[in-house]
Motif scaffolding. Sequence first.
Motif, PDB file in Angstrom:
ATOM      1  N   LEU A 129      51.517  37.556  17.944  1.00 53.01           N
ATOM      2  CA  LEU A 129      50.787  37.722  19.489  1.00 53.01           C
ATOM      3  C   LEU A 129      52.133  38.403  20.514  1.00 53.01           C
ATOM      4  O   LEU A 129      52.675  37.530  21.171  1.00 53.01           O
ATOM      5  N   ALA A 130      52.121  39.732  20.478  1.00 52.05           N
ATOM      6  CA  ALA A 130      53.343  40.249  21.235  1.00 52.05           C
ATOM      7  C   ALA A 130      52.687  40.610  22.544  1.00 52.05           C
ATOM      8  O   ALA A 130      51.749  41.626  22.784  1.00 52.05           O
ATOM      9  N   TYR A 131      53.109  40.325  23.497  1.00 56.12           N
ATOM     10  CA  TYR A 131      52.702  40.592  24.936  1.00 56.12           C
ATOM     11  C   TYR A 131      53.891  41.423  25.548  1.00 56.12           C
ATOM     12  O   TYR A 131      55.075  40.826  25.623  1.00 56.12           O
ATOM     13  N   ASN A 132      53.323  42.014  26.403  1.00 51.60           N
ATOM     14  CA  ASN A 132      54.489  42.847  27.502  1.00 51.60           C
ATOM     15  C   ASN A 132      53.944  42.206  28.721  1.00 51.60           C
ATOM     16  O   ASN A 132      52.788  41.739  29.028  1.00 51.60           O
ATOM     17  N   TRP A 133      55.009  42.065  29.599  1.00 55.36           N
ATOM     18  CA  TRP A 133      54.797  41.290  31.122  1.00 55.36           C
ATOM     19  C   TRP A 133      55.570  41.825  32.150  1.00 55.36           C
ATOM     20  O   TRP A 133      56.681  42.477  32.023  1.00 55.36           O
ATOM     21  N   VAL A 134      54.876  41.917  33.222  1.00 58.15           N
ATOM     22  CA  VAL A 134      55.547  42.875  34.465  1.00 58.15           C
ATOM     23  C   VAL A 134      55.783  41.590  35.672  1.00 58.15           C
ATOM     24  O   VAL A 134      54.717  40.689  35.773  1.00 58.15           O
ATOM     25  N   ALA A 135      56.834  41.521  36.365  1.00 53.98           N
ATOM     26  CA  ALA A 135      57.303  40.681  37.262  1.00 53.98           C
ATOM     27  C   ALA A 135      57.869  41.090  38.432  1.00 53.98           C
ATOM     28  O   ALA A 135      58.595  42.184  38.309  1.00 53.98           O
ATOM     29  N   ALA A 136      57.726  40.453  39.495  1.00 52.45           N
ATOM     30  CA  ALA A 136      58.448  40.944  40.825  1.00 52.45           C
ATOM     31  C   ALA A 136      59.802  40.085  41.230  1.00 52.45           C
ATOM     32  O   ALA A 136      59.571  38.842  40.949  1.00 52.45           O
ATOM     33  N   ALA A 137      60.788  40.356  41.499  1.00 52.66           N
ATOM     34  CA  ALA A 137      61.924  39.806  41.951  1.00 52.66           C
ATOM     35  C   ALA A 137      62.892  40.459  43.084  1.00 52.66           C
ATOM     36  O   ALA A 137      62.643  41.683  42.976  1.00 52.66           O
ATOM     37  N   VAL A 138      63.549  39.735  43.840  1.00 54.71           N
ATOM     38  CA  VAL A 138      64.632  40.401  44.565  1.00 54.71           C
ATOM     39  C   VAL A 138      65.971  39.865  44.224  1.00 54.71           C
ATOM     40  O   VAL A 138      65.929  39.047  43.211  1.00 54.71           O
ATOM     41  N   SER A 139      66.888  40.207  44.733  1.00 56.10           N
ATOM     42  CA  SER A 139      68.346  39.709  44.988  1.00 56.10           C
ATOM     43  C   SER A 139      68.402  38.518  45.086  1.00 56.10           C
ATOM     44  O   SER A 139      67.525  37.875  46.162  1.00 56.10           O
ATOM     45  N   ALA A 140      68.873  37.535  44.365  1.00 56.70           N
ATOM     46  CA  ALA A 140      69.303  36.000  44.648  1.00 56.70           C
ATOM     47  C   ALA A 140      69.826  35.792  46.021  1.00 56.70           C
ATOM     48  O   ALA A 140      69.777  34.546  46.286  1.00 56.70           O
ATOM     49  N   LYS A 141      70.267  36.940  46.646  1.00 57.40           N
ATOM     50  CA  LYS A 141      71.153  36.736  47.817  1.00 57.40           C
ATOM     51  C   LYS A 141      70.145  36.724  49.110  1.00 57.40           C
ATOM     52  O   LYS A 141      70.558  36.692  50.181  1.00 57.40           O
ATOM     53  N   THR A 142      68.934  37.290  48.862  1.00 61.33           N
ATOM     54  CA  THR A 142      67.991  37.326  49.946  1.00 61.33           C
ATOM     55  C   THR A 142      67.602  36.033  50.413  1.00 61.33           C
ATOM     56  O   THR A 142      67.383  34.929  50.019  1.00 61.33           O
ATOM     57  N   PRO A 143      67.529  36.156  51.856  1.00 55.98           N
ATOM     58  CA  PRO A 143      67.256  34.898  52.663  1.00 55.98           C
ATOM     59  C   PRO A 143      65.825  34.446  52.231  1.00 55.98           C
ATOM     60  O   PRO A 143      64.981  34.943  51.814  1.00 55.98           O
ATOM     61  N   ALA A 144      65.941  32.915  51.951  1.00 58.33           N
ATOM     62  CA  ALA A 144      64.775  32.341  51.508  1.00 58.33           C
ATOM     63  C   ALA A 144      63.407  32.683  52.517  1.00 58.33           C
ATOM     64  O   ALA A 144      62.421  32.517  52.029  1.00 58.33           O
ATOM     65  N   ALA A 145      63.530  32.726  53.729  1.00 58.98           N
ATOM     66  CA  ALA A 145      62.435  32.942  54.552  1.00 58.98           C
ATOM     67  C   ALA A 145      61.750  34.269  54.336  1.00 58.98           C
ATOM     68  O   ALA A 145      60.598  34.577  54.289  1.00 58.98           O
ATOM     69  N   ILE A 146      62.727  35.055  53.873  1.00 62.59           N
ATOM     70  CA  ILE A 146      62.245  36.714  53.392  1.00 62.59           C
ATOM     71  C   ILE A 146      61.649  36.516  52.183  1.00 62.59           C
ATOM     72  O   ILE A 146      60.262  37.070  51.986  1.00 62.59           O
ATOM     73  N   VAL A 147      61.980  35.925  51.174  1.00 60.58           N
ATOM     74  CA  VAL A 147      61.379  35.673  49.780  1.00 60.58           C
ATOM     75  C   VAL A 147      59.928  35.122  50.066  1.00 60.58           C
ATOM     76  O   VAL A 147      59.193  35.287  49.355  1.00 60.58           O
ATOM     77  N   GLU A 148      60.030  34.147  50.849  1.00 59.55           N
ATOM     78  CA  GLU A 148      58.700  33.654  51.147  1.00 59.55           C
ATOM     79  C   GLU A 148      57.404  34.329  51.498  1.00 59.55           C
ATOM     80  O   GLU A 148      56.441  34.428  51.134  1.00 59.55           O
ATOM     81  N   LYS A 149      58.253  35.405  52.425  1.00 59.42           N
ATOM     82  CA  LYS A 149      57.079  36.353  53.048  1.00 59.42           C
ATOM     83  C   LYS A 149      56.818  37.454  51.755  1.00 59.42           C
ATOM     84  O   LYS A 149      55.452  37.686  51.769  1.00 59.42           O
ATOM     85  N   LEU A 150      57.550  37.773  50.936  1.00 63.25           N
ATOM     86  CA  LEU A 150      57.258  38.752  50.117  1.00 63.25           C
ATOM     87  C   LEU A 150      56.433  37.869  48.932  1.00 63.25           C
ATOM     88  O   LEU A 150      55.441  38.556  48.382  1.00 63.25           O
ATOM     89  N   ILE A 151      56.538  36.736  48.657  1.00 61.34           N
ATOM     90  CA  ILE A 151      55.724  35.945  47.928  1.00 61.34           C
ATOM     91  C   ILE A 151      54.405  35.853  48.351  1.00 61.34           C
ATOM     92  O   ILE A 151      53.263  36.140  47.761  1.00 61.34           O
ATOM     93  N   ALA A 152      54.137  35.553  49.751  1.00 59.38           N
ATOM     94  CA  ALA A 152      52.884  35.785  50.343  1.00 59.38           C
ATOM     95  C   ALA A 152      52.198  37.089  50.148  1.00 59.38           C
ATOM     96  O   ALA A 152      50.817  36.933  50.093  1.00 59.38           O
ATOM     97  N   LEU A 153      53.000  38.158  50.340  1.00 62.11           N
ATOM     98  CA  LEU A 153      52.498  39.498  50.415  1.00 62.11           C
ATOM     99  C   LEU A 153      52.016  39.768  48.984  1.00 62.11           C
ATOM    100  O   LEU A 153      50.816  40.258  48.810  1.00 62.11           O
TER     101      LEU A 153
END
Length: 303
Positions: free
Chosen positions: A227-251
């Motif tokens: 059962l071989a799956y490919n997956w796609v994910a979104a991420a940013v640099s770990a240095k990104t401010p948490a407030a901005i990461v939250e905005k991206l998550i919401a988008l």
Amino acid sequence: MALASDAFPSKPLRFVVPFPPGSGTDTTARLFARKIGEITGQGVAVENRAGGNGFIAVQSLLSAPADGHTVFIGSNSTLSTNAALFKKLPYDPLKDFAPISLLSRGACVVIVPANSRYQTLKDLIDDAHKRPGALNYGSGSISYRLYSEWLNEMVGMKTTEIPFKGAGAAINAIVSGEVDFAVVDASGAIELIVGGRVRGLAFTAPDRSPLIPNVPNASEAGIPNFLAYNWVAAAVSAKTPAAIVEKLIALFQQVGAALDVREYYSRQSTSLLMTPPADLTRYQKEEIDRWKRLAQTVNIEQQ
């Protein structure tokens, strides 16, 4: 005084993709880029930085300002399987990224050229058993190599890897008859299978795909555990401010909830997941452990 995150995004965004145009990861990146552009009124450029086992794309993300305007749209290759195949990665797939979401996941398909002598997966396996090492497979990434070696190990055959820069190139090699078989993302091969330009031997999921109903599922093809799956994910640099990461998550979650996006994925061989960030991290850890075990089992030497 307003925080910088209040006005996010304050300029065009850039989605960095570690594969060429036309790959499943690229398709997802372009869909989300278009929708986020519509929501924010900012342009979203998709930048394909293929090659180098994904290192080029990762470096492009990590060297950019950690302000959330550069987003990594990666896959299992860069975010999990590289950790199993390289002694020392130039990045840490867990610590260097702030997760946004596991966006989608889709099954693979085992394909051969349209004029291949192999009508079924059993035909291919039987021939491989008679001629160890004579058959070759096209791999478009580290993940596809692991999937192919997993298949080799599962059915007891020995075949030779022919590496390509991206799944699209590996599929083209099947179309032209350059290689004997390939394990590829089903979304990139369905039209070719339907059009008779390649032949599908197995769909690596518990059920058949309604888009290619004549292709046996894994169990019907004799490989129920493949059962071989490919997956796609979104991420940013770990240095990104948490407030901005939250905005991206919401988008991203807003895009995933859109009716046209959900309808698009319902027509594909890919499932729209849109997991919370913590689920992506947990899934990465599970995948990394799985592929490290497999690499050891089939004696893949770390690079």
